[in-house]
Write a protein that holds these residues in place. Structure first.
Motif, PDB file in Angstrom:
ATOM      1  N   HIS A  51       0.804  -1.222   0.000  1.00 40.15           N
ATOM      2  CA  HIS A  51       0.000   0.000   0.000  1.00 40.15           C
ATOM      3  C   HIS A  51       0.838   1.274   0.000  1.00 40.15           C
ATOM      4  O   HIS A  51       0.286   2.373  -0.085  1.00 40.15           O
ATOM      5  N   LYS A  52       2.148   1.139   0.083  1.00 43.27           N
ATOM      6  CA  LYS A  52       3.016   2.310   0.024  1.00 43.27           C
ATOM      7  C   LYS A  52       3.121   2.774  -1.428  1.00 43.27           C
ATOM      8  O   LYS A  52       3.063   1.974  -2.351  1.00 43.27           O
ATOM      9  N   MET A  53       3.272   4.079  -1.618  1.00 43.56           N
ATOM     10  CA  MET A  53       3.387   4.627  -2.974  1.00 43.56           C
ATOM     11  C   MET A  53       4.871   4.753  -3.356  1.00 43.56           C
ATOM     12  O   MET A  53       5.680   5.202  -2.551  1.00 43.56           O
ATOM     13  N   TYR A  54       5.195   4.343  -4.581  1.00 37.73           N
ATOM     14  CA  TYR A  54       6.552   4.391  -5.106  1.00 37.73           C
ATOM     15  C   TYR A  54       6.549   5.187  -6.408  1.00 37.73           C
ATOM     16  O   TYR A  54       5.591   5.126  -7.178  1.00 37.73           O
ATOM     17  N   LYS A  55       7.628   5.906  -6.644  1.00 34.47           N
ATOM     18  CA  LYS A  55       7.784   6.618  -7.913  1.00 34.47           C
ATOM     19  C   LYS A  55       8.639   5.771  -8.835  1.00 34.47           C
ATOM     20  O   LYS A  55       9.657   5.220  -8.421  1.00 34.47           O
ATOM     21  N   ILE A  56       8.225   5.671 -10.085  1.00 33.20           N
ATOM     22  CA  ILE A  56       9.029   4.978 -11.082  1.00 33.20           C
ATOM     23  C   ILE A  56       9.273   5.935 -12.242  1.00 33.20           C
ATOM     24  O   ILE A  56       8.501   6.870 -12.463  1.00 33.20           O
ATOM     25  N   VAL A  57      10.341   5.687 -12.953  1.00 32.47           N
ATOM     26  CA  VAL A  57      10.700   6.506 -14.108  1.00 32.47           C
ATOM     27  C   VAL A  57      11.006   5.568 -15.260  1.00 32.47           C
ATOM     28  O   VAL A  57      11.647   4.536 -15.072  1.00 32.47           O
ATOM     29  N   THR A  58      10.532   5.946 -16.418  1.00 32.16           N
ATOM     30  CA  THR A  58      10.856   5.186 -17.619  1.00 32.16           C
ATOM     31  C   THR A  58      10.975   6.165 -18.780  1.00 32.16           C
ATOM     32  O   THR A  58      10.687   7.352 -18.633  1.00 32.16           O
ATOM     33  N   ASN A  59      11.378   5.666 -19.902  1.00 34.24           N
ATOM     34  CA  ASN A  59      11.506   6.547 -21.070  1.00 34.24           C
ATOM     35  C   ASN A  59      10.179   6.649 -21.816  1.00 34.24           C
ATOM     36  O   ASN A  59       9.248   5.889 -21.575  1.00 34.24           O
ATOM     37  N   ASP A  60      10.122   7.608 -22.723  1.00 35.13           N
ATOM     38  CA  ASP A  60       8.885   7.860 -23.473  1.00 35.13           C
ATOM     39  C   ASP A  60       8.453   6.639 -24.285  1.00 35.13           C
ATOM     40  O   ASP A  60       7.262   6.350 -24.391  1.00 35.13           O
ATOM     41  N   PHE A  61       9.407   5.931 -24.865  1.00 36.57           N
ATOM     42  CA  PHE A  61       9.093   4.767 -25.683  1.00 36.57           C
ATOM     43  C   PHE A  61       8.319   3.720 -24.878  1.00 36.57           C
ATOM     44  O   PHE A  61       7.278   3.231 -25.309  1.00 36.57           O
ATOM     45  N   LEU A  62       8.814   3.386 -23.698  1.00 38.25           N
ATOM     46  CA  LEU A  62       8.133   2.380 -22.888  1.00 38.25           C
ATOM     47  C   LEU A  62       6.812   2.917 -22.344  1.00 38.25           C
ATOM     48  O   LEU A  62       5.805   2.215 -22.335  1.00 38.25           O
ATOM     49  N   PHE A  63       6.816   4.175 -21.888  1.00 32.63           N
ATOM     50  CA  PHE A  63       5.583   4.755 -21.358  1.00 32.63           C
ATOM     51  C   PHE A  63       4.472   4.737 -22.404  1.00 32.63           C
ATOM     52  O   PHE A  63       3.308   4.511 -22.089  1.00 32.63           O
ATOM     53  N   ASN A  64       4.832   4.934 -23.648  1.00 32.06           N
ATOM     54  CA  ASN A  64       3.856   4.928 -24.733  1.00 32.06           C
ATOM     55  C   ASN A  64       3.598   3.525 -25.273  1.00 32.06           C
ATOM     56  O   ASN A  64       3.207   3.350 -26.424  1.00 32.06           O
ATOM     57  N   ARG A  65       3.855   2.537 -24.425  1.00 29.05           N
ATOM     58  CA  ARG A  65       3.518   1.134 -24.653  1.00 29.05           C
ATOM     59  C   ARG A  65       4.418   0.417 -25.655  1.00 29.05           C
ATOM     60  O   ARG A  65       4.012  -0.533 -26.318  1.00 29.05           O
ATOM     61  N   GLY A  66       5.676   0.840 -25.727  1.00 31.04           N
ATOM     62  CA  GLY A  66       6.639   0.137 -26.552  1.00 31.04           C
ATOM     63  C   GLY A  66       7.034  -1.173 -25.889  1.00 31.04           C
ATOM     64  O   GLY A  66       6.862  -1.365 -24.693  1.00 31.04           O
ATOM     65  N   ASP A  67       7.570  -2.089 -26.665  1.00 33.43           N
ATOM     66  CA  ASP A  67       7.959  -3.424 -26.197  1.00 33.43           C
ATOM     67  C   ASP A  67       6.791  -4.071 -25.444  1.00 33.43           C
ATOM     68  O   ASP A  67       5.673  -4.038 -25.907  1.00 33.43           O
ATOM     69  N   ASP A  68       7.045  -4.641 -24.291  1.00 33.07           N
ATOM     70  CA  ASP A  68       6.002  -5.346 -23.535  1.00 33.07           C
ATOM     71  C   ASP A  68       5.169  -4.419 -22.650  1.00 33.07           C
ATOM     72  O   ASP A  68       4.320  -4.883 -21.900  1.00 33.07           O
ATOM     73  N   PHE A  69       5.395  -3.123 -22.723  1.00 38.65           N
ATOM     74  CA  PHE A  69       4.654  -2.212 -21.853  1.00 38.65           C
ATOM     75  C   PHE A  69       3.184  -2.089 -22.255  1.00 38.65           C
ATOM     76  O   PHE A  69       2.381  -1.579 -21.491  1.00 38.65           O
TER      77      PHE A  69
END
Length: 122
Positions: A51-69
């Motif tokens: 239930h704790k909140m975590y921050k994650i960072v990724t690149n635009d390609f993955l965020f925009n559903r590239g590869d398995d995202f």
């Protein structure tokens, strides 16, 4: 993102077909056959709290559903909170500020605490 969603995200991407995803701040144990996440903790060995909140960072390609995202988008909720900053710009500012990124006192990779362990667990 909640710890529960973070674990779901890692289960999806580490079971995908695009290779193992590099991470920072966590330690993952994955198996090859079947390909799956076996265990994940924070890098210091402490548990990820559901239930704790975590921050994650990724690149635009993955965020925009590239590869398995694209599979991740179906498994967990995540949102873009960059407020206009691109990761490349953030990294450039960081490198300019700190200049030396890999020192004996603070190595990028700590051999005693690897971030990814590939095991034969099933």
């Amino acid at each position: 993102m909640s710890g529960e969603d973070l674990k779901k995200l890692l289960q999806v991407i580490q079971a995908g077909s695009k290779g193992f995803y590099p991470t920072s701040g966590i330690r993952q144990v994955v198996s090859l056959n079947p390909r799956k996440l076996v265990n994940v903790t924070l890098i210091d060995g402490s548990e990820i709290e559901p239930h704790k909140m975590y921050k994650i960072v990724t690149n635009d390609f993955l965020f925009n559903r590239g590869d398995d995202f694209s599979k991740v988008a179906n498994a967990v909720h995540f949102k873009n909170v960059t407020k206009g900053s691109l990761i490349r710009d953030i990294l450039l500012r960081y490198v300019r500020q700190y200049k030396v990124l890999n020192t004996k006192e603070k190595p990028l990779i700590d051999k005693n605490f690897p971030r990814l362990v590939i095991s034969s667990f099933k």
